[in-house]
Write an enzyme that holds these catalytic residues in place. Structure first.
Site, PDB file in Angstrom:
ATOM      1  N   ARG A  64      35.300  55.884  97.514  1.00 14.65           N
ATOM      2  CA  ARG A  64      35.498  55.491  98.922  1.00 14.65           C
ATOM      3  C   ARG A  64      36.227  56.592  99.679  1.00 14.65           C
ATOM      4  O   ARG A  64      35.993  56.825 100.852  1.00 14.65           O
ATOM      5  CB  ARG A  64      36.327  54.201  98.992  1.00 14.65           C
ATOM      6  CG  ARG A  64      35.510  52.971  98.721  1.00 14.65           C
ATOM      7  CD  ARG A  64      36.312  51.691  98.687  1.00 14.65           C
ATOM      8  NE  ARG A  64      37.736  51.765  98.830  1.00 14.65           N
ATOM      9  CZ  ARG A  64      38.405  51.391  99.922  1.00 14.65           C
ATOM     10  NH1 ARG A  64      37.758  50.955 100.968  1.00 14.65           N
ATOM     11  NH2 ARG A  64      39.716  51.454  99.948  1.00 14.65           N
ATOM     12  N   ARG A  90      33.404  47.661 106.882  1.00 10.81           N
ATOM     13  CA  ARG A  90      33.897  48.337 105.681  1.00 10.81           C
ATOM     14  C   ARG A  90      35.406  48.436 105.756  1.00 10.81           C
ATOM     15  O   ARG A  90      35.947  48.685 106.846  1.00 10.81           O
ATOM     16  CB  ARG A  90      33.362  49.769 105.584  1.00 10.81           C
ATOM     17  CG  ARG A  90      31.879  49.859 105.483  1.00 10.81           C
ATOM     18  CD  ARG A  90      31.432  49.746 104.053  1.00 10.81           C
ATOM     19  NE  ARG A  90      29.975  49.681 104.016  1.00 10.81           N
ATOM     20  CZ  ARG A  90      29.279  49.478 102.911  1.00 10.81           C
ATOM     21  NH1 ARG A  90      29.889  49.341 101.743  1.00 10.81           N
ATOM     22  NH2 ARG A  90      27.970  49.413 102.961  1.00 10.81           N
ATOM     23  N   ILE A  91      36.038  48.311 104.613  1.00 14.81           N
ATOM     24  CA  ILE A  91      37.482  48.542 104.561  1.00 14.81           C
ATOM     25  C   ILE A  91      37.686  50.040 104.406  1.00 14.81           C
ATOM     26  O   ILE A  91      37.054  50.689 103.560  1.00 14.81           O
ATOM     27  CB  ILE A  91      38.109  47.758 103.396  1.00 14.81           C
ATOM     28  CG1 ILE A  91      37.934  46.258 103.686  1.00 14.81           C
ATOM     29  CG2 ILE A  91      39.581  48.109 103.241  1.00 14.81           C
ATOM     30  CD1 ILE A  91      38.281  45.371 102.538  1.00 14.81           C
ATOM     31  N   LEU A  92      38.548  50.584 105.253  1.00 13.02           N
ATOM     32  CA  LEU A  92      38.728  52.041 105.274  1.00 13.02           C
ATOM     33  C   LEU A  92      39.924  52.439 104.418  1.00 13.02           C
ATOM     34  O   LEU A  92      40.985  51.821 104.512  1.00 13.02           O
ATOM     35  CB  LEU A  92      38.915  52.492 106.724  1.00 13.02           C
ATOM     36  CG  LEU A  92      37.615  52.356 107.514  1.00 13.02           C
ATOM     37  CD1 LEU A  92      37.878  52.248 108.998  1.00 13.02           C
ATOM     38  CD2 LEU A  92      36.681  53.515 107.201  1.00 13.02           C
ATOM     39  N   THR A 107      38.140  45.279 116.411  1.00 12.04           N
ATOM     40  CA  THR A 107      37.998  43.948 116.990  1.00 12.04           C
ATOM     41  C   THR A 107      37.621  42.978 115.875  1.00 12.04           C
ATOM     42  O   THR A 107      36.752  43.270 115.050  1.00 12.04           O
ATOM     43  CB  THR A 107      37.000  43.928 118.158  1.00 12.04           C
ATOM     44  OG1 THR A 107      36.859  42.577 118.587  1.00 12.04           O
ATOM     45  CG2 THR A 107      35.652  44.510 117.817  1.00 12.04           C
ATOM     46  N   HIS A 108      38.311  41.842 115.854  1.00 11.13           N
ATOM     47  CA  HIS A 108      38.158  40.886 114.749  1.00 11.13           C
ATOM     48  C   HIS A 108      37.948  39.482 115.319  1.00 11.13           C
ATOM     49  O   HIS A 108      38.701  39.047 116.201  1.00 11.13           O
ATOM     50  CB  HIS A 108      39.412  40.923 113.868  1.00 11.13           C
ATOM     51  CG  HIS A 108      39.318  39.976 112.720  1.00 11.13           C
ATOM     52  ND1 HIS A 108      38.613  40.266 111.572  1.00 11.13           N
ATOM     53  CD2 HIS A 108      39.799  38.712 112.553  1.00 11.13           C
ATOM     54  CE1 HIS A 108      38.679  39.242 110.747  1.00 11.13           C
ATOM     55  NE2 HIS A 108      39.387  38.283 111.315  1.00 11.13           N
ATOM     56  N   ASP A 140      45.838  49.397 110.533  1.00 10.67           N
ATOM     57  CA  ASP A 140      46.777  50.013 109.590  1.00 10.67           C
ATOM     58  C   ASP A 140      46.123  49.959 108.204  1.00 10.67           C
ATOM     59  O   ASP A 140      44.925  49.693 108.099  1.00 10.67           O
ATOM     60  CB  ASP A 140      48.159  49.352 109.658  1.00 10.67           C
ATOM     61  CG  ASP A 140      48.150  47.922 109.143  1.00 10.67           C
ATOM     62  OD1 ASP A 140      47.092  47.469 108.638  1.00 10.67           O
ATOM     63  OD2 ASP A 140      49.190  47.258 109.248  1.00 10.67           O
ATOM     64  N   GLY A 142      46.308  47.835 105.832  1.00  9.02           N
ATOM     65  CA  GLY A 142      45.931  46.523 105.306  1.00  9.02           C
ATOM     66  C   GLY A 142      44.604  46.062 105.889  1.00  9.02           C
ATOM     67  O   GLY A 142      43.969  46.765 106.681  1.00  9.02           O
TER      68      GLY A 142
END
Ligand code: GRF
Length: 196
Positions: A64, A90-92, A107-108, A140, A142
């Protein structure tokens, strides 16, 4: 003029709202490139406006971190002031986040801290929430944990399917995202002070 790179994974209706708004030179921000982790349908919105696009797929890399380095290099090529995750699923990794944050927003589709993660609308329905909504936040390291910039609520209706509720959230989300980017462009919102 605030220059913006937008990352998407799907249909890109939030991207389209931003492109339509920033097409007005008085808006104060312009989208300079759009990236994705896959050949997403939403890239067509950027092509319609003649804005460059790039796709960096994680499957082409053995970690990743390496994927994120190449994604970051593509973004940095355009020297944006702000990177907007608009349905980027995707989680960065930390190397990406620390290079861009606090000028990296997401945006969530929930009222964070309720229902973080990739199934926020389904989770709100399963929890029988009467109200959900949208949160725009600084990214951030998390998952959906960064400082909130703006929120708007959306009532959950008794007959809502996941699709119906998400579509109603997205109507509110598009408006809030456009307004937030405008506030960042006009310096009504100062991201570094939020991130402290
Ligand atoms: C948005 O609700 C976003 O918050 C979520 O996925 C949706 C993307 O919609 N993570 P679109 O691709 O902008 O239409």
């Amino acid at each position: 003029m605030l220059s913006v790179v937008v990352l998407i994974s799907g249909s890109g209706s939030n991207l389209k709202a931003l492109l339509d708004a920033t097409d007005n030179p008085l808006f104060g921000a312009k989208v300079v490139a759009v990236g994705s982790d896959n050949p997403a349908d939403g890239l067509a919105h950027a092509e319609h406006y003649g804005i460059p696009t790039f796709v960096v797929s994680p499957s082409a890399f053995d970690s990743r971190e390496k994927w994120a380095e190449v994604l970051l290099a593509n973004i940095n090529h355009f020297k944006p002031d702000l990177v907007v995750l608009a349905g980027f699923m995707r989680i960065l990794p930390a190397n990406f986040v620390s290079a861009l944050s606090p000028n990296l927003i997401n945006t969530h589709p929930s009222l964070l801290p309720a229902f973080p993660g990739g199934h926020a609308v389904r989770d709100a329905l399963n929890a029988k929430a009467s109200v959900t909504g949208v949160t725009i936040h600084v990214v951030d390291e998390g998952v959906d944990t960064g400082p909130h910039i703006a929120q708007a609520s959306v009532p959950v209706l008794a007959e809502d399917s996941e699709y119906d509720l998400h579509e109603r959230i997205k109507v509110v989300e598009r408006e809030l995202l456009v307004a937030t980017v405008k506030d960042i462009a006009t310096k009504k919102i100062h991201l570094p002070s939020l991130a402290k």
